[in-house]
Structures are given as C-alpha cells and as structure tokens.
Design a protein around this motif. Sequence first.
Motif, PDB file in Angstrom:
ATOM      1  N   TYR A  24      41.456  39.789  42.734  1.00  0.00           N
ATOM      2  CA  TYR A  24      40.392  39.532  41.864  1.00  0.00           C
ATOM      3  C   TYR A  24      40.833  38.762  40.538  1.00  0.00           C
ATOM      4  O   TYR A  24      40.291  38.401  39.717  1.00  0.00           O
ATOM      5  CB  TYR A  24      39.820  40.890  41.298  1.00  0.00           C
ATOM      6  N   PHE A  27      45.970  36.438  36.831  1.00  0.00           N
ATOM      7  CA  PHE A  27      46.611  36.408  35.453  1.00  0.00           C
ATOM      8  C   PHE A  27      47.481  34.560  35.782  1.00  0.00           C
ATOM      9  O   PHE A  27      46.968  34.894  37.309  1.00  0.00           O
ATOM     10  CB  PHE A  27      47.391  37.525  35.369  1.00  0.00           C
ATOM     11  N   GLY A  68      53.326  41.187  33.396  1.00  0.00           N
ATOM     12  CA  GLY A  68      53.055  40.007  34.831  1.00  0.00           C
ATOM     13  C   GLY A  68      51.061  40.012  34.854  1.00  0.00           C
ATOM     14  O   GLY A  68      50.780  40.289  34.088  1.00  0.00           O
ATOM     15  N   GLY A  69      51.464  39.693  36.218  1.00  0.00           N
ATOM     16  CA  GLY A  69      52.678  39.537  37.113  1.00  0.00           C
ATOM     17  C   GLY A  69      53.117  41.050  37.328  1.00  0.00           C
ATOM     18  O   GLY A  69      52.509  41.525  37.008  1.00  0.00           O
ATOM     19  N   THR A  70      54.440  40.786  37.998  1.00  0.00           N
ATOM     20  CA  THR A  70      54.927  42.930  37.996  1.00  0.00           C
ATOM     21  C   THR A  70      56.378  42.585  37.759  1.00  0.00           C
ATOM     22  O   THR A  70      56.965  42.488  38.175  1.00  0.00           O
ATOM     23  CB  THR A  70      54.988  42.821  39.665  1.00  0.00           C
ATOM     24  N   GLU A 101      55.411  47.028  32.617  1.00  0.00           N
ATOM     25  CA  GLU A 101      53.515  46.959  33.207  1.00  0.00           C
ATOM     26  C   GLU A 101      54.183  47.513  34.860  1.00  0.00           C
ATOM     27  O   GLU A 101      55.451  46.408  35.473  1.00  0.00           O
ATOM     28  CB  GLU A 101      52.780  45.885  33.219  1.00  0.00           C
ATOM     29  N   ASN A 103      53.828  48.220  38.816  1.00  0.00           N
ATOM     30  CA  ASN A 103      52.751  48.824  40.029  1.00  0.00           C
ATOM     31  C   ASN A 103      53.004  50.132  40.673  1.00  0.00           C
ATOM     32  O   ASN A 103      54.283  49.914  40.677  1.00  0.00           O
ATOM     33  CB  ASN A 103      53.023  47.680  41.028  1.00  0.00           C
ATOM     34  N   GLY A 126      49.620  50.191  37.109  1.00  0.00           N
ATOM     35  CA  GLY A 126      48.288  49.555  37.587  1.00  0.00           C
ATOM     36  C   GLY A 126      47.871  50.744  38.743  1.00  0.00           C
ATOM     37  O   GLY A 126      48.361  49.900  39.935  1.00  0.00           O
ATOM     38  N   GLN A 128      44.148  50.884  39.565  1.00  0.00           N
ATOM     39  CA  GLN A 128      43.574  50.295  39.816  1.00  0.00           C
ATOM     40  C   GLN A 128      41.977  51.327  40.613  1.00  0.00           C
ATOM     41  O   GLN A 128      40.758  51.325  39.918  1.00  0.00           O
ATOM     42  CB  GLN A 128      43.088  49.275  40.304  1.00  0.00           C
ATOM     43  N   ARG A 140      45.453  45.851  47.314  1.00  0.00           N
ATOM     44  CA  ARG A 140      46.472  46.564  46.797  1.00  0.00           C
ATOM     45  C   ARG A 140      47.274  47.192  47.978  1.00  0.00           C
ATOM     46  O   ARG A 140      46.967  47.531  49.249  1.00  0.00           O
ATOM     47  CB  ARG A 140      46.134  47.676  45.873  1.00  0.00           C
ATOM     48  N   ASP A 164      45.688  52.472  34.576  1.00  0.00           N
ATOM     49  CA  ASP A 164      45.351  51.033  34.571  1.00  0.00           C
ATOM     50  C   ASP A 164      43.881  51.957  35.677  1.00  0.00           C
ATOM     51  O   ASP A 164      44.737  51.591  36.774  1.00  0.00           O
ATOM     52  CB  ASP A 164      45.141  49.639  34.473  1.00  0.00           C
ATOM     53  N   ILE A 166      40.296  49.911  37.738  1.00  0.00           N
ATOM     54  CA  ILE A 166      39.300  49.415  38.149  1.00  0.00           C
ATOM     55  C   ILE A 166      37.370  49.985  37.975  1.00  0.00           C
ATOM     56  O   ILE A 166      37.770  50.488  39.230  1.00  0.00           O
ATOM     57  CB  ILE A 166      39.943  47.897  38.450  1.00  0.00           C
ATOM     58  N   TYR A 195      39.315  48.889  32.958  1.00  0.00           N
ATOM     59  CA  TYR A 195      38.334  47.822  32.907  1.00  0.00           C
ATOM     60  C   TYR A 195      37.766  47.419  33.652  1.00  0.00           C
ATOM     61  O   TYR A 195      37.323  48.157  34.885  1.00  0.00           O
ATOM     62  CB  TYR A 195      40.069  46.690  33.535  1.00  0.00           C
ATOM     63  N   GLN A 196      36.201  46.590  33.604  1.00  0.00           N
ATOM     64  CA  GLN A 196      34.965  46.517  34.082  1.00  0.00           C
ATOM     65  C   GLN A 196      35.581  45.468  35.527  1.00  0.00           C
ATOM     66  O   GLN A 196      36.147  44.587  34.341  1.00  0.00           O
ATOM     67  CB  GLN A 196      33.914  46.896  33.494  1.00  0.00           C
ATOM     68  N   LEU A 197      35.514  45.495  36.308  1.00  0.00           N
ATOM     69  CA  LEU A 197      35.880  44.300  37.457  1.00  0.00           C
ATOM     70  C   LEU A 197      35.161  43.140  36.402  1.00  0.00           C
ATOM     71  O   LEU A 197      33.817  43.059  36.538  1.00  0.00           O
ATOM     72  CB  LEU A 197      35.246  44.723  38.725  1.00  0.00           C
ATOM     73  N   THR A 198      35.459  42.100  36.678  1.00  0.00           N
ATOM     74  CA  THR A 198      35.457  40.512  36.208  1.00  0.00           C
ATOM     75  C   THR A 198      35.780  40.175  37.839  1.00  0.00           C
ATOM     76  O   THR A 198      36.672  40.040  37.230  1.00  0.00           O
ATOM     77  CB  THR A 198      35.820  40.110  34.813  1.00  0.00           C
TER      78      THR A 198
HETATM   79  C1  LIG Z   1      48.083  41.614  34.843  1.00  0.00           C
HETATM   80  S1  LIG Z   1      47.591  43.178  35.362  1.00  0.00           S
HETATM   81  C2  LIG Z   1      49.431  43.832  35.549  1.00  0.00           C
HETATM   82  C3  LIG Z   1      49.661  44.866  36.137  1.00  0.00           C
HETATM   83  C4  LIG Z   1      50.516  45.063  37.303  1.00  0.00           C
HETATM   84  N1  LIG Z   1      51.100  44.435  38.261  1.00  0.00           N
HETATM   85  C5  LIG Z   1      49.366  45.423  38.728  1.00  0.00           C
HETATM   86  O1  LIG Z   1      48.936  44.840  39.196  1.00  0.00           O
HETATM   87  O2  LIG Z   1      49.215  46.423  38.501  1.00  0.00           O
HETATM   88  C6  LIG Z   1      47.018  44.441  34.343  1.00  0.00           C
HETATM   89  C7  LIG Z   1      45.549  44.519  34.469  1.00  0.00           C
HETATM   90  O3  LIG Z   1      44.614  43.997  34.258  1.00  0.00           O
HETATM   91  C8  LIG Z   1      43.415  44.106  35.061  1.00  0.00           C
HETATM   92  N2  LIG Z   1      42.866  43.064  35.772  1.00  0.00           N
HETATM   93  C9  LIG Z   1      43.629  42.296  36.611  1.00  0.00           C
HETATM   94  N3  LIG Z   1      42.033  41.227  36.778  1.00  0.00           N
HETATM   95  C10 LIG Z   1      40.865  41.941  36.438  1.00  0.00           C
HETATM   96  C11 LIG Z   1      39.404  41.678  36.881  1.00  0.00           C
HETATM   97  N4  LIG Z   1      39.331  40.478  37.709  1.00  0.00           N
HETATM   98  N5  LIG Z   1      38.355  42.377  36.451  1.00  0.00           N
HETATM   99  C12 LIG Z   1      39.119  44.107  35.454  1.00  0.00           C
HETATM  100  N6  LIG Z   1      40.657  44.576  35.466  1.00  0.00           N
HETATM  101  C13 LIG Z   1      41.402  43.520  35.894  1.00  0.00           C
HETATM  102  C14 LIG Z   1      44.263  45.022  36.306  1.00  0.00           C
HETATM  103  O4  LIG Z   1      43.895  46.757  36.149  1.00  0.00           O
HETATM  104  C15 LIG Z   1      45.686  45.327  36.100  1.00  0.00           C
HETATM  105  O5  LIG Z   1      46.056  46.611  35.661  1.00  0.00           O
END
Ligand SMILES: C[S@@+](CC[C@H](N)C(=O)[O-])C[C@H]1O[C@@H](n2cnc3c(N)ncnc32)[C@H](O)[C@@H]1O
Length: 385
Positions: A24, A27, A68-70, A101, A103, A126, A128, A140, A164, A166, A195-198
């Motif tokens: 999904y 980034f 990130g990234g991670t 941030e 994981n 994260g 999720q 994941r 975080d 989703i 975060y609402q899934l986009t």
């Molecule tokens: C750049 S990520 C960094 C965190 C770490 N890499 C992880 O995934 O645990 C930041 C956050 O953006 C959210 N995110 C990324 N893509 C998304 C999407 N398509 N819809 C909703 N939330 C999203 C996730 O909750 C994620 O933890």
Amino acid sequence: MSGADETAFGVYVHWPFCLSKCPYCDFNSHVRHAAIDEARFVRAFTAEIAATAERVGRRTVSTIFFGGGTPSLMQPATVGAVLDAIGTHWSVARDAEVTLEANPTSVEATRFRGYRAAGVNRVSLGIQALDDGALKELGRLHTAQEALDAVKVAQANFPRTSFDLIYARPAQTPALWEAELKRALAQAGEHLSLYQLTIEQDTPFFALRAAGKLVVPDDDIGRALYDTTQAVCAAAGLPAYEISNHARPGAECRHNLVYWRAHEYAGIGPGAHGRLDIDGARRATATEKRPEAWLARVEANGHGVISDEELLPEQMADEFLLMGLRLAEGIDPKRYARLAGRPLDPKRIAILHDEGVVETTPNGRLRVTLAGFPVLDAVVADLAA
Ligand SMILES: C[S@@+](CC[C@H](N)C(=O)[O-])C[C@H]1O[C@@H](n2cnc3c(N)ncnc32)[C@H](O)[C@@H]1O
Ligand code: SF4
C-alpha cells in the motif's frame, strides 16, 4: 496548544530503506539485498547538514525526526553520528524532541536501548493493525503480538512513544474497528496516529483494486469509521489535534506541528523536503529521491538538493491554509493576511460557516469542524480560491 512558537526549527532526516515493500506504501522507500554502507551515509548526511547550516545560518533546533523508510534499520551509532552532526552545525534546544520511526519487529526492538543512549527521546512505531490476518494482507513482517511486545519495549526505553494504525482496511466494519481501536488504546501511551487507508497510484494495492481483487470500504463506511475513531479516542482522553493524529493534551508531536503550523524545517537525506527562510524569503527545497543518486550528488556537490525555489506570497499563504486547517486549533486569519497580502474572503467564510464545516473560535481562530474534516480538501480549495 498555540501556534505562537514562531522560532521552531525542525530537522527531518530520511532513511530510505525497508526490509520489504508494503503493497500500500508509496513513500520513498527501497529494498536492497546488499548491506547498506552506513558509514558512507553518515558522511553524506553530515555533508548535507553542514551545507544546509551554511545557507540558513544560526538556528536553534527544536525538533529532529528520523523518518522513512525504516529508520529502525539504522545502527544506533549511525543515528548518534547524525545527531552529533546536527549538534555541531546548529545548537540543539535542551528540550528538543528527537523522534525515530520504527517497525515493530523483535530485531528492531533490540536496538531501542541504543537509540535512547544516542539521544532519541521519542519513538513512533508502525503497528498498522492488531489482527494477524490484516497484517498479512498489508504485507507486514510482524505479528500483532510481536508489535505489542515492541510497544512495551519502546515504553520501557523512551519517555514518549506513539504508534500508527491503518483503518478502512478491506472488510473492516465500524464494530470491528471500534474493538481493535479500544484494544490499541489500552496499550497506547500519549499519542496515536490513525490513518485511513489510501490506495496510492503505482502500488500493488492500486492494481489489485483495479482488478477487483481488493475491495476497500466505500465513502459511507469510511465516514462511519472516521466518526468511530473520533468518538472512541476522545472518550479515552486522546482527542484529534490533527486530522489523523491523536494525543493527550500537551503530548502532540512537536515535529509534525512544525509542518502544520508552516514553520521552518531542513530536509536531509534522499527525497527530503525543506522550508527554509533565507534573506527574508521562504524557500522550498527538495533533494534527489534515489538513494544511490543522492549519495553521488552529495559526494560531488556537498548536498543533494535538486530543487530550490522561492515561494511567492500567494503560495506561502495557500500552504499555510492547507497545512493549518488540518489542525484542531485551526489557523490565525491575521497570519494568513500577512502572508497573502490580503485577508481571507469574508463572504466565503460566511458560506462555509452556514454549511457547518468551519467555525471561528472565541479568540478569532478559524478552524474546521468535526463535520468539515471529512471534506477538508474541498473546504481548503474553497477558501484558497
Ligand atoms: C513512512 S511509514 C514509516 C513507518 C515504518 N516504516 C512502518 O511502516 O512501520 C509512516 C506511516 O504511514 C502510514 N501509511 C503508509 N502508507 C499508507 C497508506 N497508503 N494509507 C494509509 N496509511 C499509510 C503507515 O501507518 C506508516 O506507519
Ligand atoms: S509502510 Fe513502512 S515498512 Fe512498509 S514500505 Fe512503507 S516505509 Fe517501508
């Protein structure tokens, strides 16, 4: 909260690697099978920090964010070396917020003590989802239990933590989400990002949805999930201070507030954006996105900046509106007028007031109402027009 801290200066550092790419995510994150030469990255981050400091001059850094990234794949010594470089080229406030941030795999949790010793004082995990089936679907690499264990390790090592989740995932109903969110809140500390899934273009989820193999909640269910989120979090003492971010009052992420309040920040590392005030003008900077190309540029030129533009008053004002209206505190219309060189149109505000999507607070701030947040983009477009 108030928007008064005009001297805030944030430093964002981007670590562009992940162990695998979540289907999904759009980034700037990349998977590399060979080991990453962290010493080379430290040299490049240090050079870019030095070059940025030379341009903007003296600043007191109030927040630092490893995103990130991670970033939890970095060695603690790498994080420490970057913090040293920031401290060499700027002064860092004694109470600076330093977030990383992470994981939530068990391997990464073993590094938490090292990050704390290096100077990190806040971790954002994260997680999720708290459901193993959903985690698998999201691609994941951790289970729900592993994630909750990482939360515990984080809470034991850092004074401030966040995680975080989703929502609006396939087949998620408001009742299922409410139960999951309540379980999360029972483990949460002071802050949650929800975060609402986009479905982003050019991701595997985009292709799956187009092929009819991924069905996400429709707008009405999305709205019900959003309403559930607000009600459950507010009742637990973590109201939304931004459209997707919830905190106990006083525990907001100060770094992200720098963006939303349109203050100043430096962007360091591949694909990082900055907003810098130089010679009385606000400049928008961006660096090369591809990690190896960024390294090569920094090694050749001392920085990886590929775009550096002065923002016009109108652009600054639009950005201020776009970012500030995400916040529950809203914006100061007088600051808008100073930036734009003209006030917001009172007729448009009156119409949005009548529609119940914005309100004016007793101290004169303009903010979006709970009913307005789901249509935030339209409200901003209307005000900025
Ligand atoms: C750049 S990520 C960094 C965190 C770490 N890499 C992880 O995934 O645990 C930041 C956050 O953006 C959210 N995110 C990324 N893509 C998304 C999407 N398509 N819809 C909703 N939330 C999203 C996730 O909750 C994620 O933890
Ligand atoms: S969600 Fe996090 S771990 Fe997954 S690809 Fe994006 S940045 Fe990497």
